[in-house]
Scaffold this motif. Structure first.
Motif, PDB file in Angstrom:
ATOM      1  N   THR A   6       0.861  -1.185   0.000  1.00  0.00           N
ATOM      2  CA  THR A   6       0.000   0.000   0.000  1.00  0.00           C
ATOM      3  C   THR A   6       0.897   1.234   0.000  1.00  0.00           C
ATOM      4  O   THR A   6       2.005   1.199   0.516  1.00  0.00           O
ATOM      5  CB  THR A   6      -0.918   0.042   1.230  1.00  0.00           C
ATOM      6  OG1 THR A   6      -0.130   0.246   2.414  1.00  0.00           O
ATOM      7  CG2 THR A   6      -1.718  -1.253   1.365  1.00  0.00           C
ATOM      8  N   GLY A   7       0.425   2.325  -0.589  1.00  0.00           N
ATOM      9  CA  GLY A   7       1.249   3.534  -0.681  1.00  0.00           C
ATOM     10  C   GLY A   7       2.358   3.407  -1.709  1.00  0.00           C
ATOM     11  O   GLY A   7       3.360   4.122  -1.641  1.00  0.00           O
ATOM     12  N   GLY A   8       2.178   2.522  -2.682  1.00  0.00           N
ATOM     13  CA  GLY A   8       3.234   2.256  -3.654  1.00  0.00           C
ATOM     14  C   GLY A   8       3.503   3.383  -4.631  1.00  0.00           C
ATOM     15  O   GLY A   8       4.559   3.398  -5.274  1.00  0.00           O
ATOM     16  N   THR A   9       2.572   4.334  -4.748  1.00  0.00           N
ATOM     17  CA  THR A   9       2.783   5.457  -5.665  1.00  0.00           C
ATOM     18  C   THR A   9       3.299   6.699  -4.939  1.00  0.00           C
ATOM     19  O   THR A   9       3.471   7.747  -5.552  1.00  0.00           O
ATOM     20  CB  THR A   9       1.484   5.808  -6.415  1.00  0.00           C
ATOM     21  OG1 THR A   9       0.466   6.157  -5.462  1.00  0.00           O
ATOM     22  CG2 THR A   9       1.005   4.623  -7.249  1.00  0.00           C
ATOM     23  N   GLY A  10       3.530   6.596  -3.638  1.00  0.00           N
ATOM     24  CA  GLY A  10       4.060   7.720  -2.878  1.00  0.00           C
ATOM     25  C   GLY A  10       5.549   7.891  -3.090  1.00  0.00           C
ATOM     26  O   GLY A  10       6.205   7.124  -3.798  1.00  0.00           O
ATOM     27  N   ILE A  28      -1.922  -1.589  -4.101  1.00  0.00           N
ATOM     28  CA  ILE A  28      -3.261  -1.054  -3.848  1.00  0.00           C
ATOM     29  C   ILE A  28      -3.241   0.447  -4.105  1.00  0.00           C
ATOM     30  O   ILE A  28      -2.464   1.180  -3.492  1.00  0.00           O
ATOM     31  CB  ILE A  28      -3.715  -1.330  -2.403  1.00  0.00           C
ATOM     32  CG1 ILE A  28      -3.640  -2.827  -2.085  1.00  0.00           C
ATOM     33  CG2 ILE A  28      -5.134  -0.796  -2.178  1.00  0.00           C
ATOM     34  CD1 ILE A  28      -4.533  -3.700  -2.931  1.00  0.00           C
ATOM     35  N   SER A  29      -4.088   0.881  -5.036  1.00  0.00           N
ATOM     36  CA  SER A  29      -4.163   2.310  -5.361  1.00  0.00           C
ATOM     37  C   SER A  29      -5.594   2.658  -5.749  1.00  0.00           C
ATOM     38  O   SER A  29      -6.219   1.937  -6.530  1.00  0.00           O
ATOM     39  CB  SER A  29      -3.216   2.663  -6.519  1.00  0.00           C
ATOM     40  OG  SER A  29      -3.339   4.022  -6.865  1.00  0.00           O
ATOM     41  N   ASN A  67       3.223  -1.763   4.215  1.00  0.00           N
ATOM     42  CA  ASN A  67       2.126  -0.829   4.381  1.00  0.00           C
ATOM     43  C   ASN A  67       2.662   0.597   4.540  1.00  0.00           C
ATOM     44  O   ASN A  67       3.092   0.991   5.618  1.00  0.00           O
ATOM     45  CB  ASN A  67       1.294  -1.234   5.604  1.00  0.00           C
ATOM     46  CG  ASN A  67       0.174  -0.264   5.909  1.00  0.00           C
ATOM     47  OD1 ASN A  67      -0.385   0.366   5.008  1.00  0.00           O
ATOM     48  ND2 ASN A  67      -0.157  -0.131   7.177  1.00  0.00           N
ATOM     49  N   LEU A  68       2.624   1.350   3.446  1.00  0.00           N
ATOM     50  CA  LEU A  68       3.155   2.719   3.444  1.00  0.00           C
ATOM     51  C   LEU A  68       2.053   3.757   3.227  1.00  0.00           C
ATOM     52  O   LEU A  68       2.340   4.932   2.988  1.00  0.00           O
ATOM     53  CB  LEU A  68       4.212   2.871   2.346  1.00  0.00           C
ATOM     54  CG  LEU A  68       5.405   1.921   2.400  1.00  0.00           C
ATOM     55  CD1 LEU A  68       6.302   2.123   1.187  1.00  0.00           C
ATOM     56  CD2 LEU A  68       6.195   2.100   3.687  1.00  0.00           C
ATOM     57  N   ALA A  69       0.800   3.342   3.284  1.00  0.00           N
ATOM     58  CA  ALA A  69      -0.311   4.245   2.980  1.00  0.00           C
ATOM     59  C   ALA A  69      -0.430   5.334   4.038  1.00  0.00           C
ATOM     60  O   ALA A  69      -0.224   5.089   5.227  1.00  0.00           O
ATOM     61  CB  ALA A  69      -1.614   3.456   2.894  1.00  0.00           C
ATOM     62  N   THR A  93      -6.506   1.767   7.023  1.00  0.00           N
ATOM     63  CA  THR A  93      -5.823   0.829   6.123  1.00  0.00           C
ATOM     64  C   THR A  93      -5.107  -0.255   6.926  1.00  0.00           C
ATOM     65  O   THR A  93      -5.172  -1.445   6.597  1.00  0.00           O
ATOM     66  CB  THR A  93      -4.816   1.572   5.228  1.00  0.00           C
ATOM     67  OG1 THR A  93      -5.500   2.538   4.438  1.00  0.00           O
ATOM     68  CG2 THR A  93      -4.080   0.598   4.318  1.00  0.00           C
ATOM     69  N   THR A  94      -4.437   0.149   7.996  1.00  0.00           N
ATOM     70  CA  THR A  94      -3.713  -0.812   8.825  1.00  0.00           C
ATOM     71  C   THR A  94      -4.674  -1.770   9.521  1.00  0.00           C
ATOM     72  O   THR A  94      -4.415  -2.976   9.609  1.00  0.00           O
ATOM     73  CB  THR A  94      -2.829  -0.072   9.841  1.00  0.00           C
ATOM     74  OG1 THR A  94      -2.025   0.901   9.152  1.00  0.00           O
ATOM     75  CG2 THR A  94      -1.911  -1.027  10.581  1.00  0.00           C
TER      76      THR A  94
END
Length: 304
Positions: A6-10, A28-29, A67-69, A93-94
């Motif tokens: 998660t948060g892969g586009t950050g 996940i986006s 998990n980087l969201a 999200t977590t």
């Protein structure tokens, strides 16, 4: 490994995915087409895109979760509405990930979940490591404390949880440094407040290499400070940045003005956090950029 990210586009996520090309990755986006465009030079055919975690009943298919969201914490003033967005984007999200892990008969063996050095609050000039216990009522601390507590509920004999207490990540193409550059390029750079507060910085390359190290280290679990071993004062960082850019270093932004402009979020610039990455180095991680001047030269020369 098959990894859920998660948060892969950050800012961090984009760089991390460049180091995961030997793995199968599900990102996940909310906007799949935008994600594909953002990651087009990173995706080597190993990435699947999904818009929500709601499509899963469990996480049996995954070997690990990163998990980087989270809503950027410094982009807007901390109104009550913005605080809710910051919290929900991290906590919910977590919580979903933890619920899916509990529903799994073969859960992922590792969860690497975001946090921040904001957990520690202002520690003045005192150096400290991950063993420091903090009890305070600041917003930044409360966000991180609950975020970490939720993530740790995924811990079991079959799943280890690592927490990323991240400092100021320096890199081109985004992050805090990108926001700092304009005033320096205009000759308006200088320290913030008294400038004595410590800045817990880390080069983006060390950030993502550290995450991969946690992924590949079976006994790694618990909190890890993701900041270089040599924190510097804001005044020294500012002087080195100006020197690297070959620009003047004359102006100082007073504390009162920062507080007026940023309100409660001014703590992000004024708190002193001299965090040491003790646990990361104990598992054998070697920083490519332990000192700030070579780190800034690497980033700024590369971006020209």
């Amino acid at each position: 490994m098959h990894l859920l990210v998660t948060g892969g586009t950050g800012f961090i996520g984009k760089e991390l995915l460049k180091h995961l090309t030997t793995h199968t990755v599900t990102v996940i986006s909310r906007d799949i087409e935008a994600a594909k465009s953002t990651l087009q030079h990173t995706d080597v055919g190993n990435i699947t895109y999904l818009s929500t975690l709601d499509t899963f009943d469990d996480l049996n298919a995954f070997d690990g979760v990163i998990n980087l969201a989270g809503e950027p914490i410094a982009d807007k003033r901390w109104s009550q509405h913005q605080k809710k967005i910051i919290c929900d984007s991290r906590w919910k999200t977590t919580e979903t990930i933890v619920t899916l892990i509990h529903a799994s008969t073969e859960p992922p063996s590792v969860v690497i979940s975001g946090s921040a050095v904001g957990y520690y609050g202002d520690q003045q000039s005192h150096p400290f490591d991950e063993s420091l216990q903090v009890h305070q009522n600041s917003f930044a601390h409360n966000v991180c404390e609950k975020w970490e507590a939720i993530a740790m509920r995924a811990q079991s004999e079959r799943t280890r949880v690592c927490l990323l207490r991240t400092g100021v990540v320096l890199g081109d193409n985004g992050g805090a440094l990108h926001k700092m550059l304009l005033p320096y390029k205009l000759g308006l750079g200088g320290p913030i407040g008294h400038g004595k507060q410590y800045l817990p910085w880390i080069h983006i390359l060390d950030m993502v290499r550290g995450i991969v190290t946690l992924l590949d280290t079976p006994h790694a679990q618990g909190p890890y400070n993701f900041c270089a071993p040599h924190a510097v004062s804001n005044a020294l960082f500012s002087r080195i940045l100006a020197r690297t850019l070959k620009r003047p270093h004359l102006l100082m932004t007073p504390t009162w003005l920062i507080k007026v402009l940023m309100g409660e979020s001014s703590c992000l610039l004024l708190d002193s956090v001299r965090a040491k990455p003790k646990r990361l180095t104990e598992i054998g991680f070697n920083f490519s950029f332990p000192h700030v001047e070579p780190a800034l030269k690497n980033i700024l020369i590369k971006s020209r």
